[in-house]
Design a protein around this motif. Structure first.
Motif, PDB file in Angstrom:
ATOM      1  N   LEU A   1      -1.166  -9.399   0.044  1.00  0.00           N
ATOM      2  CA  LEU A   1      -1.884 -10.120  -1.008  1.00  0.00           C
ATOM      3  C   LEU A   1      -3.403 -10.117  -0.832  1.00  0.00           C
ATOM      4  O   LEU A   1      -4.122  -9.855  -1.810  1.00  0.00           O
ATOM      5  CB  LEU A   1      -1.361 -11.569  -1.096  1.00  0.00           C
ATOM      6  CG  LEU A   1      -2.020 -12.445  -2.167  1.00  0.00           C
ATOM      7  CD1 LEU A   1      -1.817 -11.853  -3.558  1.00  0.00           C
ATOM      8  CD2 LEU A   1      -1.465 -13.865  -2.105  1.00  0.00           C
ATOM      9  N   PRO A   2      -3.958 -10.419   0.365  1.00  0.00           N
ATOM     10  CA  PRO A   2      -5.430 -10.421   0.478  1.00  0.00           C
ATOM     11  C   PRO A   2      -6.058  -9.077   0.123  1.00  0.00           C
ATOM     12  O   PRO A   2      -7.115  -9.031  -0.523  1.00  0.00           O
ATOM     13  CB  PRO A   2      -5.668 -10.774   1.963  1.00  0.00           C
ATOM     14  CG  PRO A   2      -4.438 -11.487   2.389  1.00  0.00           C
ATOM     15  CD  PRO A   2      -3.327 -10.831   1.629  1.00  0.00           C
ATOM     16  N   VAL A   3      -5.412  -7.983   0.524  1.00  0.00           N
ATOM     17  CA  VAL A   3      -5.969  -6.654   0.249  1.00  0.00           C
ATOM     18  C   VAL A   3      -5.817  -6.309  -1.237  1.00  0.00           C
ATOM     19  O   VAL A   3      -6.722  -5.737  -1.845  1.00  0.00           O
ATOM     20  CB  VAL A   3      -5.303  -5.583   1.135  1.00  0.00           C
ATOM     21  CG1 VAL A   3      -5.877  -4.209   0.839  1.00  0.00           C
ATOM     22  CG2 VAL A   3      -5.491  -5.920   2.605  1.00  0.00           C
TER      23      VAL A   3
ATOM     24  N   THR B   1      -5.728  -8.482  -3.709  1.00  0.00           N
ATOM     25  CA  THR B   1      -6.733  -9.306  -4.394  1.00  0.00           C
ATOM     26  C   THR B   1      -8.114  -8.680  -4.291  1.00  0.00           C
ATOM     27  O   THR B   1      -8.858  -8.602  -5.276  1.00  0.00           O
ATOM     28  CB  THR B   1      -6.764 -10.721  -3.792  1.00  0.00           C
ATOM     29  OG1 THR B   1      -5.466 -11.308  -3.897  1.00  0.00           O
ATOM     30  CG2 THR B   1      -7.775 -11.602  -4.516  1.00  0.00           C
ATOM     31  N   ALA B   2      -8.440  -8.216  -3.086  1.00  0.00           N
ATOM     32  CA  ALA B   2      -9.749  -7.600  -2.869  1.00  0.00           C
ATOM     33  C   ALA B   2      -9.920  -6.332  -3.690  1.00  0.00           C
ATOM     34  O   ALA B   2     -10.965  -6.109  -4.305  1.00  0.00           O
ATOM     35  CB  ALA B   2      -9.939  -7.291  -1.386  1.00  0.00           C
ATOM     36  N   THR B   3      -8.905  -5.506  -3.719  1.00  0.00           N
ATOM     37  CA  THR B   3      -9.037  -4.236  -4.420  1.00  0.00           C
ATOM     38  C   THR B   3      -9.010  -4.420  -5.939  1.00  0.00           C
ATOM     39  O   THR B   3      -9.656  -3.681  -6.673  1.00  0.00           O
ATOM     40  CB  THR B   3      -7.950  -3.235  -3.947  1.00  0.00           C
ATOM     41  OG1 THR B   3      -8.314  -1.925  -4.320  1.00  0.00           O
ATOM     42  CG2 THR B   3      -6.590  -3.559  -4.503  1.00  0.00           C
ATOM     43  N   VAL B   4      -8.297  -5.438  -6.438  1.00  0.00           N
ATOM     44  CA  VAL B   4      -8.335  -5.755  -7.869  1.00  0.00           C
ATOM     45  C   VAL B   4      -9.707  -6.312  -8.244  1.00  0.00           C
ATOM     46  O   VAL B   4     -10.293  -5.945  -9.262  1.00  0.00           O
ATOM     47  CB  VAL B   4      -7.220  -6.744  -8.248  1.00  0.00           C
ATOM     48  CG1 VAL B   4      -7.422  -7.279  -9.665  1.00  0.00           C
ATOM     49  CG2 VAL B   4      -5.856  -6.067  -8.142  1.00  0.00           C
ATOM     50  N   PHE B   5     -10.232  -7.198  -7.422  1.00  0.00           N
ATOM     51  CA  PHE B   5     -11.581  -7.742  -7.624  1.00  0.00           C
ATOM     52  C   PHE B   5     -12.609  -6.613  -7.702  1.00  0.00           C
ATOM     53  O   PHE B   5     -13.512  -6.618  -8.537  1.00  0.00           O
ATOM     54  CB  PHE B   5     -11.915  -8.678  -6.465  1.00  0.00           C
ATOM     55  CG  PHE B   5     -13.364  -9.095  -6.382  1.00  0.00           C
ATOM     56  CD1 PHE B   5     -13.837 -10.166  -7.118  1.00  0.00           C
ATOM     57  CD2 PHE B   5     -14.254  -8.421  -5.555  1.00  0.00           C
ATOM     58  CE1 PHE B   5     -15.162 -10.559  -7.033  1.00  0.00           C
ATOM     59  CE2 PHE B   5     -15.581  -8.799  -5.468  1.00  0.00           C
ATOM     60  CZ  PHE B   5     -16.035  -9.883  -6.213  1.00  0.00           C
TER      61      PHE B   5
ATOM     62  N   ALA C   1       0.794  -2.834  -4.264  1.00  0.00           N
ATOM     63  CA  ALA C   1       1.218  -4.060  -3.581  1.00  0.00           C
ATOM     64  C   ALA C   1       2.569  -3.860  -2.898  1.00  0.00           C
ATOM     65  O   ALA C   1       3.357  -2.988  -3.274  1.00  0.00           O
ATOM     66  CB  ALA C   1       1.303  -5.202  -4.580  1.00  0.00           C
ATOM     67  N   LYS C   2       2.850  -4.695  -1.909  1.00  0.00           N
ATOM     68  CA  LYS C   2       4.093  -4.545  -1.142  1.00  0.00           C
ATOM     69  C   LYS C   2       5.324  -4.994  -1.923  1.00  0.00           C
ATOM     70  O   LYS C   2       6.440  -4.599  -1.599  1.00  0.00           O
ATOM     71  CB  LYS C   2       3.993  -5.311   0.176  1.00  0.00           C
ATOM     72  CG  LYS C   2       3.871  -6.826   0.012  1.00  0.00           C
ATOM     73  CD  LYS C   2       3.799  -7.513   1.365  1.00  0.00           C
ATOM     74  CE  LYS C   2       3.735  -9.040   1.210  1.00  0.00           C
ATOM     75  NZ  LYS C   2       3.685  -9.715   2.521  1.00  0.00           N
TER      76      LYS C   2
ATOM     77  N   SER D   1       1.937  -8.103  -6.452  1.00  0.00           N
ATOM     78  CA  SER D   1       1.247  -7.372  -7.514  1.00  0.00           C
ATOM     79  C   SER D   1       0.710  -8.328  -8.575  1.00  0.00           C
ATOM     80  O   SER D   1      -0.454  -8.226  -8.987  1.00  0.00           O
ATOM     81  CB  SER D   1       2.212  -6.370  -8.152  1.00  0.00           C
ATOM     82  OG  SER D   1       1.628  -5.730  -9.254  1.00  0.00           O
ATOM     83  N   VAL D   2       1.549  -9.264  -9.020  1.00  0.00           N
ATOM     84  CA  VAL D   2       1.142 -10.215 -10.060  1.00  0.00           C
ATOM     85  C   VAL D   2       0.061 -11.164  -9.543  1.00  0.00           C
ATOM     86  O   VAL D   2      -0.989 -11.339 -10.171  1.00  0.00           O
ATOM     87  CB  VAL D   2       2.367 -11.024 -10.550  1.00  0.00           C
ATOM     88  CG1 VAL D   2       1.935 -12.122 -11.525  1.00  0.00           C
ATOM     89  CG2 VAL D   2       3.380 -10.095 -11.207  1.00  0.00           C
ATOM     90  N   ARG D   3       0.312 -11.775  -8.397  1.00  0.00           N
ATOM     91  CA  ARG D   3      -0.635 -12.758  -7.857  1.00  0.00           C
ATOM     92  C   ARG D   3      -1.973 -12.118  -7.506  1.00  0.00           C
ATOM     93  O   ARG D   3      -3.035 -12.693  -7.759  1.00  0.00           O
ATOM     94  CB  ARG D   3      -0.026 -13.421  -6.616  1.00  0.00           C
ATOM     95  CG  ARG D   3       1.162 -14.317  -6.932  1.00  0.00           C
ATOM     96  CD  ARG D   3       1.870 -14.767  -5.666  1.00  0.00           C
ATOM     97  NE  ARG D   3       3.032 -15.595  -5.963  1.00  0.00           N
ATOM     98  CZ  ARG D   3       3.924 -15.972  -5.055  1.00  0.00           C
ATOM     99  NH1 ARG D   3       3.784 -15.596  -3.774  1.00  0.00           N
ATOM    100  NH2 ARG D   3       4.948 -16.719  -5.408  1.00  0.00           N
ATOM    101  N   GLY D   4      -1.934 -10.935  -6.914  1.00  0.00           N
ATOM    102  CA  GLY D   4      -3.171 -10.254  -6.549  1.00  0.00           C
ATOM    103  C   GLY D   4      -4.011  -9.902  -7.764  1.00  0.00           C
ATOM    104  O   GLY D   4      -5.242 -10.029  -7.745  1.00  0.00           O
TER     105      GLY D   4
END
Length: 506
Positions: free
Chosen positions: A39-41, A43-47, A253-254, A259-262
């Motif tokens: 999730l952290p990665v 989120t970062a890559t979507v950002f 995402a894993k 995928s959704v949350r990120g």
């Protein structure tokens, strides 16, 4: 000193990117990072999807001139795009276990739709990636005091991005996005604190912006103003959803929940941090009105860089230009990778053997990545558009042609090949006609294209079907297209069985 720190930062970035290449063993690793990102990665890559040159330089410059109403496309439309994509598109697309967004159009419709949509999406990347390359040239020109020309800076910048993307693919993009997001957030928050003090505090800056009408979001006037406003907003909000880089980030995402949350978290973070460059640029006009107001008229993209160079200490300069390079490189690497993957996977296969081995696909993608970088560099060197204009115009074609077949294909069971064909023809042709013959019309060309595309999909799907059946909606989740086997390291292409109840990965 500033140049030394920037060079060191670039070397570290390239090192991280090359380290990521050790994780690439097959095409799935290269394209979607093996679908293993936490999730952290994610989120970062979507950002980092949108947080690039246009956010730091383009949006801030436009805000100072036009206020919030001028940036409805980005960050408002862009952040909503990521949130909408995460909530309504990520779950269904993730389950289909595809390699590219172009694969979806083949699975749901046919190879003709895949080819046309892939071409449209690939073309849309020219403006977007060129904006990042233009910004890299601008940054190198600024930090070297003009010793490196903007053109030479473009060549240097794209060479650095290629150095790690060519080998590490999505793994390089994802790991660097995580590191670079941390740098961006820390740098912008620190600089905001420093600059707000010189400008009289946050309250004073916001109050002055409000008094000057810069915080006015909704347009005055009648239908004409509102149509233009909506057209600008939906261009990135919906036109950016059928994009390979957005698709790659969601499907790397894993699992589906990640995928959704990120995607949603990345969209929210993007909106919040995109406000900081706008705040800084307007604060500059209060700190030194004569200098910066003159700069707004002549070259508004230079407001923020000049503010940092003239009114902050060295540590803030290092952090700002490090953050700016982080933002640009993270966006440039992913947007170079995305169309290259689609050319290899969705275009090249129409002219060579469809049963390309995993090793061949990986080799082809890297060669095309190199060639696409050359095309982008040429386009950036010869374009006269601003960074913000290049980005805003990039998604008109995908809004007019690609969004409706994607959305209707996922959510309307009666959507078929005929409806998709009519939708594409009407959407793109009406957009082109309006853009070339009625560019100053009340109705934005891309909005006309979207409406025509929707009408074509509904009408074409409801009329007697003469183009064959599409894949039924209930069988989409059973599709096993290009599922990279984790132990064999090759890509196996499976046939689509409408009656199958098999799930991806079984």
């Amino acid at each position: 000193m500033l140049i030394s720190f920037v060079i060191l930062y670039l070397l570290v970035s390239v090192g991280i990117g090359l380290y990521a290449s050790t994780r690439v063993h097959n095409a799935k690793d290269f394209v979607v990072a093996g679908r293993n990102l936490p999730l952290p990665v994610v989120t970062a890559t979507v950002f980092a999807t949108w947080f690039g040159a246009e956010t730091v330089l383009g949006i801030s410059a436009t805000f100072v001139q036009e206020g919030l109403g001028g940036v409805v496309a980005d960050p408002f439309g862009a952040s909503l795009c990521l949130i909408i994509a995460g909530l309504f598109f990520a779950p269904r697309l993730y389950r289909m276990n595809l390699l590219t967004i172009g694969d979806y159009y083949r699975v749901r419709y046919n190879r003709g739709v895949e080819l046309v949509m892939s071409l449209c999406i690939i073309i849309s990347y020219l403006g977007w990636v060129s904006a990042q390359v233009t910004a890299l040239g601008l940054v190198f020109n600024i930090i070297t005091g003009g010793a490196v020309t903007q053109e030479a800076g473009m060549v240097i910048g794209i060479s650095i991005v290629l150095a790690y993307t060519l080998f590490g693919g999505m793994w390089s993009v994802a790991l660097l996005d995580f590191v670079q997001m941390t740098v961006i957030m820390a740098a912008l928050l620190l600089i905001a604190v420093l600059v707000s003090g010189d400008a009289g505090g946050v309250g004073h800056v916001v109050g002055q912006a409000e008094a000057a009408g810069r915080l006015k979001f909704f347009p005055d006037g009648g239908a004409d103003a509102w149509i233009a406003f909506v057209g600008a907003g939906v261009t990135m909000m919906l036109g950016s959803i059928p994009q390979q880089d957005v698709f790659q980030r969601m499907t790397s995402a894993k699992d589906e929940k990640t995928s959704v949350r990120g995607s949603v978290l990345g969209g929210v973070l993007y909106f919040c941090f995109a406000m900081i460059p706008m705040f800084l640029a307007y604060a500059a006009t209060l700190i030194d009105p004569a200098f910066f107001n003159g700069l707004v008229k002549n070259d508004s993209q230079m407001v923020l860089p000049q503010l940092i160079l003239k009114h902050t200490p060295l540590v803030a300069q290092v952090l700002f230009f490090g953050a700016l390079l982080s933002a640009i490189m993270s966006t440039a690497s992913a947007t170079l990778l995305a169309p290259s993957v689609m050319v290899s996977e969705n275009i090249l296969k129409h002219f060579v053997s469809r049963h390309t081995s995993d090793r061949q696909l990986l080799r082809n993608t890297r060669l095309i990545l190199l060639a696409f970088a050359g095309v982008v560099l040429w386009f950036a060197l010869h374009s006269e558009s601003s960074i913000f204009q290049m980005v805003e115009e990039a998604y008109e074609v995908t809004l007019a042609g690609a969004f409706v077949p994607l959305a209707f294909g996922l959510y309307w069971k009666r959507a078929n090949n005929q409806g998709a064909a009519v939708s594409i023809v009407l959407g793109i042709s009406s957009w082109l006609l309006m853009k070339n013959f009625q560019p100053d019309s009340v109705w934005p060309p891309q909005l006309i294209g979207l409406l025509a595309s929707a009408a074509g999909m509904i009408g074409g799907s409801l009329l007697p079907n003469r183009m064959g059946k599409s894949l039924p909606q209930e069988s989409e989740h059973a599709t096993l297209h290009h599922h990279a086997a984790s132990h064999t390291g090759h890509v196996a292409e499976h046939a689509h069985n409408p009656s199958s109840e098999q799930h991806p990965g079984t």
